[in-house]
Design an enzyme around this catalytic site. Structure first.
Site, PDB file in Angstrom:
ATOM      1  CD  GLU A 104      -2.889  -0.507   2.255  1.00 12.39           C
ATOM      2  OE1 GLU A 104      -2.792   0.451   2.911  1.00 12.39           O
ATOM      3  OE2 GLU A 104      -3.566  -1.608   2.932  1.00 12.39           O
ATOM      4  CG  ASP A 162      -3.435   8.420   7.914  1.00 10.40           C
ATOM      5  OD1 ASP A 162      -3.600   6.891   8.202  1.00 10.40           O
ATOM      6  OD2 ASP A 162      -3.841   8.743   6.738  1.00 10.40           O
TER       7      ASP A 162
END
Ligand code: PLP
Lengths: 268, 399
Positions: free
Chosen positions: A46, A57
């Site tokens: 990824e 995040d």
């Protein structure tokens, strides 16, 4: 489904999918880190795209994004980076992990065409839930890209059934509520959630968010087909930042031995 | 008019709006939508909300004719909808009361909120104290420094103020952080958003709780002017909550509406918060709307002397009303706003918030182009006590 996904799906290993940020700490480092990860046994990669407002995040990946931004890395360059990775021999599927606004500004169609031409295999958009993803889903199939679905322990049952049965590439199961980051504990009842997710799923079911040690990873081996490690690896890259810029060969060696210490013994 | 059908059942205002959030909180948005739709159908809930607005916040707020200001300015006469007279000093409390009552109804005991200048943070901390909820307020490190007084107020009210050090350390980052916390604590936490922004159903809900401003204005104005409607209605726009609340009853009527953004140092400079004048379509904080960004999609930092207008996005309904041209959006600079603030002070004895001063400044321009027998209503969204420090710095630093 392309060749690279076929290999990924037919693997009998407990599949390792690392996440790293494009341009952290520089483009060449990203290339060498990616190749190192494949050499250590990664089954897919990824690749994150730096964004000013990464609301899914935690601090570790936020900081990596800032470093990527400082290198002027962006979505278009990240996609083009994948064709460089292919030229350098990377064979595993690559998934672009991007926030939706970046996709919108580059243009969904332009992105998809570029991604297809550059050897990208999948797209993951953490702020584009199923309900908003109709158009991108349709366009991804036209361009032979897998739009990776995320499911969470809070996903309702009917939706879990639908998402897991329609999943392409792999199904991403979030191990805990909250944003990306390193965790010491996981949610109770996670095995049941993973079992439910696997029930209707034609593609491998991967568990991610918070994994940082071999012990944690091994704990999910029975209930999932693979695992994703992001923050722990990104944190290692942060520690190695200056060496990755000036003494790369040494840094990559250290990085590889770290990755080996992380992986379940049997997956190497 | 074209606006009757928005939002549609997918939470869209034309192309704008929607729910661009991580899967983990999708269920919470559905749960919130159901609870909200039930609550506003429930007479008891509505009566409770109206009662709290009356006996806790002091509503209805007056509609004051600004005689001397209008006289000295010339042209149309100006009326002020006095949201500054609310408890805690701004319209923010209307929405905070509404959402807190909904949180209580849903059985949630914890609220989280984001704040820029601290006005919404104070409103959230206030209702948390009143209804016995725990409260965490996310605030950028830079704003904590600039707004020390409001930080102290929130703490006095028993809230926990959490310093946000990510990104540019201001409102947009505080909002990101509040959403991150919500994703982690979604099962028992209510996110009390401060403006008409965010994923659906927030823009609809905030409008519902703020529309008391517009409905009161309509009936007060009709009473003074024998059943007539105002000839223009003006409000400042940060995220857009006071404006959408003020506009609500007039959108379907033949009344010209004006939203006023912050032009900061000028829309031709890099230092402004004029989202509609200068922004482009994109996703921020869960909603597709207009925002200030680079061509690659990195969200840029806005600037305005007024912390409450200093936001790079705008509520999706405003983006829609801008696109359909139902509302005219204009931008006013720091300097024009400061000048208007002084005029209002000197002529009417009212110290308004710097945010509201943007609306006043535009009304003064507009009034001059209108007839003496016409009437403009301005939403005076808040009082200026919080800005005294900024005003002092400006006086000492410049002129
Ligand atoms: C007094 C006042 N007016 C206006 C605003 C702008 O917000 P909105 O556009 O949501 O009304 C704020 C925000 O803090 C405020 O404090």
């Amino acid at each position: 489904m392309n060749k690279r996904w076929e290999v990924f799906q037919h693997s009998s290993d407990y599949r390792f999918t690392p996440y790293i940020m494009a341009g952290d700490p520089c483009e060449e480092a990203t290339i060498e880190l990616s190749l190192a990860l494949e050499q250590c046994g990664a089954h897919a990669l990824e690749l994150g795209v730096p964004y000013s407002d990464p609301l899914a995040d935690g601090p570790v990946i936020q900081r990596a994004g800032m470093r990527g931004l400082a290198q002027n890395m962006n979505l278009e360059k990240t996609v083009k980076l994948v064709s460089k990775l292919r030229e350098r021999g990377l064979k595993i599927p690559v998934i672009i992990f991007t926030y939706y606004n970046l996709l919108l500004q580059l243009g969904e169609n332009r992105f998809l065409k570029l991604a297809e031409d550059s050897g990208v295999d999948g797209v993951l958009v953490p702020d584009l839930p199923y309900e908003e993803s109709g158009y991108l889903q349709k366009m991804c199939s036209e361009h032979n890209l897998a739009l990776i679905s995320l499911v969470s322990p809070t996903t309702r049952e009917e939706k879990l059934v639908r998402l897991s049965s329609e999943a392409e590439g792999f199904l991403y199961c979030i191990s805990s509520l909250g944003v990306t980051g390193i965790r010491s504990e996981f949610r109770a009842g996670l095995d049941d959630f993973l079992k439910a997710a696997k029930q209707n799923c034609r593609v491998p079911v991967l568990v991610g968010f918070g994994l940082s040690t071999r012990e944690q990873i091994q704990q999910f081996d029975g209930s999932s087909d693979g695992f994703i490690v992001g923050s722990a690896i990104v944190k290692k890259i942060e520690e190695l930042e200056s060496d990755l810029l000036t003494n790369r060969e040494e840094a990559i060696k250290t990085f590889k031995s770290y990755i080996e210490s992380l992986l379940p013994v049997y997956s190497r | 008019m074209t606006t009757a059908t928005v939002p549609d059942n997918r939470g869209r205002y034309g192309v704008f709006g929607g729910k661009y959030v991580p899967e983990t909180i999708m269920f919470a948005l559905e749960e919130l939508e159901t609870a909200f739709d039930e609550a506003i159908q429930d007479r008891e809930f509505n009566e409770l909300f109206q009662r709290e607005l009356a006996i806790y916040s002091g509503r209805p707020t007056p509609l004051t004719k600004a005689d001397r200001l209008s006289e000295s300015n010339g042209g149309a006469s100006i009326y002020l909808k006095r949201e500054d007279l609310n408890h805690t000093g701004a319209h923010k409390i209307n929405n905070a009361i509404g959402q807190a009552l909904l949180a209580v109804r849903m059985g949630k005991k914890k609220i989280i909120a984001e704040t820029g200048a601290g006005q919404h943070g104070v409103a959230a901390a206030t209702v948390a104290a009143k209804y016995g909820l725990s409260c965490k307020v996310y605030m950028g490190k830079e704003d904590i420094r600039r707004q020390a007084l409001n930080v102290f107020r929130m703490k006095l009210l028993g809230a926990e103020v959490i310093e946000v050090t990510s990104g540019s350390q201001t409102l947009k980052d505080a909002t990101n952080e509040a959403i991150r916390e919500w994703v982690a604590a979604v099962e028992d936490t209510f996110y009390l958003i401060g403006s008409a922004v965010g994923p659906y159903p927030y823009p609809k809900m905030v409008k519902q709780f703020q529309q008391v401003i517009g409905y009161e204005t309509e009936s007060q104005f009709k009473e003074i002017q024998k059943g007539k409607l105002p000839d223009a209605v003006v409000a400042c726009v940060g995220g857009g909550s006071n404006a959408i609340g003020m506009f609500a009853p007039f959108i379907e009527k033949d009344v010209p509406l004006y939203g006023v953004e912050a032009a900061g140092m000028g829309v031709e400079t890099a230092h402004h918060a004029a989202t509609l004048s200068k922004g482009s379509n994109g996703v921020i904080h869960g909603s597709l709307t207009k925002l200030l960004q680079t061509s690659e999609g990195q969200i840029t930092e806005p600037y305005s002397i007024s912390a409450g207008l200093d936001y790079p996005g705008i509520g999706p309904e405003h983006a829609y009303l801008h696109e359909t041209k139902r509302v005219t959006y204009e931008a006013v600079t720091d300097e024009e706003a400061l000048h208007a603030l002084k005029l209002l002070c000197e002529n009417e004895g009212i110290l308004c918030a710097l945010e509201s001063a943007h609306a006043v400044a535009y009304s003064l321009k507009l009034a001059k182009e209108m007839q003496k027998d016409q009437h403009i209503v301005v939403c005076l969204s808040g009082r200026g006590d919080k800005d005294v420090h900024t005003l002092m710095e400006f006086e000492e630093g410049g002129e």
